[in-house]
Scaffold this motif. Structure first.
Motif: not given
Length: 270
Positions: A76-79, A95-99, A104-105, A190-205
């Motif tokens: 997920i790169t934009r919402i 959302f920006t990711y490393d290799t 990352l950002v 409930p969200f475990k099967n959504i591709i890329g969704f787990s990264q949003l957890n880091l923002v909330d944390a």
């Protein structure tokens, strides 16, 4: 004889049709996707979720602004958040990711039409001890001069187990630090099967309890609480009922000292 054969054939068709109508479709555990979440506290509100395969396309709340998701490959790169009519973008997140696919950002723009708009930015640094260091900035039009907070996220078995947060009240001086603790069940999130969704957890944390709420990656939060050095703080406890695939059907969250005695949530899946 022809009449008997024809009768047998017609009977077979009827039985097959009845069987197809009565059999409920089976969804494998790794294909289940949440369709609607309904939350009841001081009122009842629902949010509907829509997908392309296992990639989330949009979420449409009953009484707030819809969000649309953009992917690059499996990330997920934009919402984009639209107005209530779904016609105009009123805010966006990138959302920006490393290799290695690590976040990352994170950048949040709350007024894209304003030439001098306030923005949030979080930088993530991954440490060798299974922690993630976060620095949360605030600024205008891409120039970030204020520190809004710092955090260290502790990961255990792919879940956020605790977060050490230091808020900054005036952009330069750190305030009183506090720690947020999380405990989980062993069932499916409930969200475990959504591709890329787990990264949003880091923002909330990283944003802390005042702004974001961690929702879990693979499992569901049973207890969480935040505490200062003298152990003052607050906590919550959540109980669940589960469906046959071990995903939540209902949950009841009780917050110690919260604005509502309890929050009840129901989940419907595709």
């Amino acid at each position: 004889m022809k009449k008997i054969i024809s009768l047998i054939f017609l009977t077979s068709l009827v039985l097959n049709a009845c069987s197809s109508d009565s059999d409920s479709p089976f969804t494998p555990e790794n294909d289940a996707l949440v369709k609607r979440i309904t939350v009841t506290d001081d009122g009842t509100f629902y949010t509907d979720f829509f997908y392309n395969g296992k990639k989330i396309v949009k979420q449409i709340p009953q009484s707030s602004n819809p969000k649309y998701y953009t992917y690059t490959d499996d990330f997920i790169t934009r919402i984009d958040t639209y107005d209530s009519d779904g016609m105009e973008i009123v805010g966006f997140e990138t959302f920006t990711y490393d290799t290695s696919g690590r976040l990352l950002v994170y950048l949040q723009n709350v007024e894209p039409d304003n030439p001098v708009t306030f923005e949030h930015k979080i930088d993530f640094t991954y440490n060798t001890d299974n922690t993630v260091s976060c620095l949360w900035h605030g600024g205008f039009s891409g120039i970030f001069t204020d520190i809004l907070g710092a955090a260290v996220i502790h990961l255990t078995d792919n879940e956020i187990s605790s977060v050490d947060i230091t808020p900054y009240s005036d952009g330069t001086d750190p305030g009183e630090p506090y720690t947020v603790l999380y405990n989980y069940d062993n069932n499916n999130n409930p969200f475990k099967n959504i591709i890329g969704f787990s990264q949003l957890n880091l923002v909330d944390a990283a944003e802390g309890e005042s702004y974001g709420e961690v929702f879990g990656v693979d499992h569901n939060i049973l207890t969480n609480g935040w505490f200062t050095a003298d152990s003052s703080g607050t906590s919550s406890t959540t109980t669940y009922t589960y469906n046959s695939l071990s995903f939540p059907e209902t949950s009841v969250k009780i917050m110690e000292g919260g604005p509502y005695p309890s929050t009840t949530t129901t989940y419907i899946y595709y």
